[in-house]
Design a protein around this motif. Structure first.
Motif, mmCIF file in Angstrom:
data_model
loop_
_atom_site.group_PDB
_atom_site.id
_atom_site.type_symbol
_atom_site.label_atom_id
_atom_site.label_comp_id
_atom_site.label_asym_id
_atom_site.label_seq_id
_atom_site.Cartn_x
_atom_site.Cartn_y
_atom_site.Cartn_z
ATOM 1 N N ASN A 7 50.989 63.047 49.353
ATOM 2 C CA ASN A 7 51.331 63.119 50.776
ATOM 3 C C ASN A 7 51.717 64.534 51.187
ATOM 4 O O ASN A 7 51.360 64.996 52.269
ATOM 5 N N ILE A 10 48.499 66.497 51.427
ATOM 6 C CA ILE A 10 47.800 66.143 52.669
ATOM 7 C C ILE A 10 48.440 66.877 53.840
ATOM 8 O O ILE A 10 47.749 67.480 54.666
ATOM 9 N N CYS A 13 47.567 70.539 53.743
ATOM 10 C CA CYS A 13 46.177 70.753 54.157
ATOM 11 C C CYS A 13 46.031 70.687 55.679
ATOM 12 O O CYS A 13 45.382 71.538 56.289
ATOM 13 N N ALA A 54 42.054 66.877 52.879
ATOM 14 C CA ALA A 54 43.031 65.905 53.387
ATOM 15 C C ALA A 54 42.368 64.547 53.585
ATOM 16 O O ALA A 54 42.915 63.510 53.176
ATOM 17 N N ASN A 55 41.181 64.544 54.166
ATOM 18 C CA ASN A 55 40.481 63.277 54.401
ATOM 19 C C ASN A 55 40.120 62.581 53.094
ATOM 20 O O ASN A 55 40.236 61.359 52.985
ATOM 21 N N MET A 57 41.706 62.756 50.253
ATOM 22 C CA MET A 57 42.930 62.168 49.702
ATOM 23 C C MET A 57 43.353 60.936 50.494
ATOM 24 O O MET A 57 43.749 59.923 49.913
ATOM 25 N N LEU A 58 43.271 61.007 51.815
ATOM 26 C CA LEU A 58 43.646 59.867 52.646
ATOM 27 C C LEU A 58 42.766 58.655 52.368
ATOM 28 O O LEU A 58 43.232 57.518 52.434
ATOM 29 N N HIS A 64 38.510 63.811 45.441
ATOM 30 C CA HIS A 64 39.462 64.744 46.059
ATOM 31 C C HIS A 64 39.832 65.869 45.094
ATOM 32 O O HIS A 64 40.185 66.956 45.530
ATOM 33 N N CYS A 68 39.857 69.491 46.432
ATOM 34 C CA CYS A 68 41.134 70.216 46.330
ATOM 35 C C CYS A 68 40.980 71.505 45.526
ATOM 36 O O CYS A 68 41.600 72.516 45.856
ATOM 37 N N CYS A 105 47.084 72.097 46.471
ATOM 38 C CA CYS A 105 45.726 71.649 46.140
ATOM 39 C C CYS A 105 45.377 71.954 44.686
ATOM 40 O O CYS A 105 44.693 71.165 44.029
#
Length: 111
Positions: A7, A10, A13, A54-55, A57-58, A64, A68, A105
């Motif tokens: 988090n 994210i 990022c 970020a996307n 990871m989400l 990722h 990253c 990252c």
């Protein structure tokens, strides 16, 4: 890697992407070396890769780690470029955001 670390990455990022986009506007207004195609392109690429990371990871995509890793490298390059621009508050702010994002990252990529 804990959910907290992900988090935080994210958040780093997303913040870095926002700062890079804001810095593009600053650099275009300032002109000169700040507005060089190479510098503007690096800022835009940094914002893009931060958003992609970020996307990923989400979404919980295992890939990722790859995004990253790339994000960490682009953020490092962007931070160095901003630092070379001299004593400018907007450039310092961007370099700091890029460094934070690069560090988090890099951690995510290594897990």
């Amino acid at each position: 890697m804990s959910d907290h670390n992900m988090n935080e990455c994210i958040d780093n990022c997303i913040k870095c992407a926002v700062v890079c986009v804001e810095t593009v506007k600053h650099c275009l207004t300032k002109g000169g070396q700040h507005a060089s195609p190479e510098h503007i392109g690096l800022l835009q690429t940094c914002a893009d890769i931060c958003t992609v990371s970020a996307n990923a990871m989400l979404r919980g995509i295992e890939g990722h780690k790859v995004t990253c890793g790339a994000c960490a490298e682009i953020c490092r390059q962007c931070a160095e470029a901003c630092e070379r621009m001299g004593d400018d508050e907007a450039m310092r702010r961007c370099a700091e955001a890029c460094r934070r994002c690069a560090e988090s990252c890099a951690q995510m990529a290594s897990m």
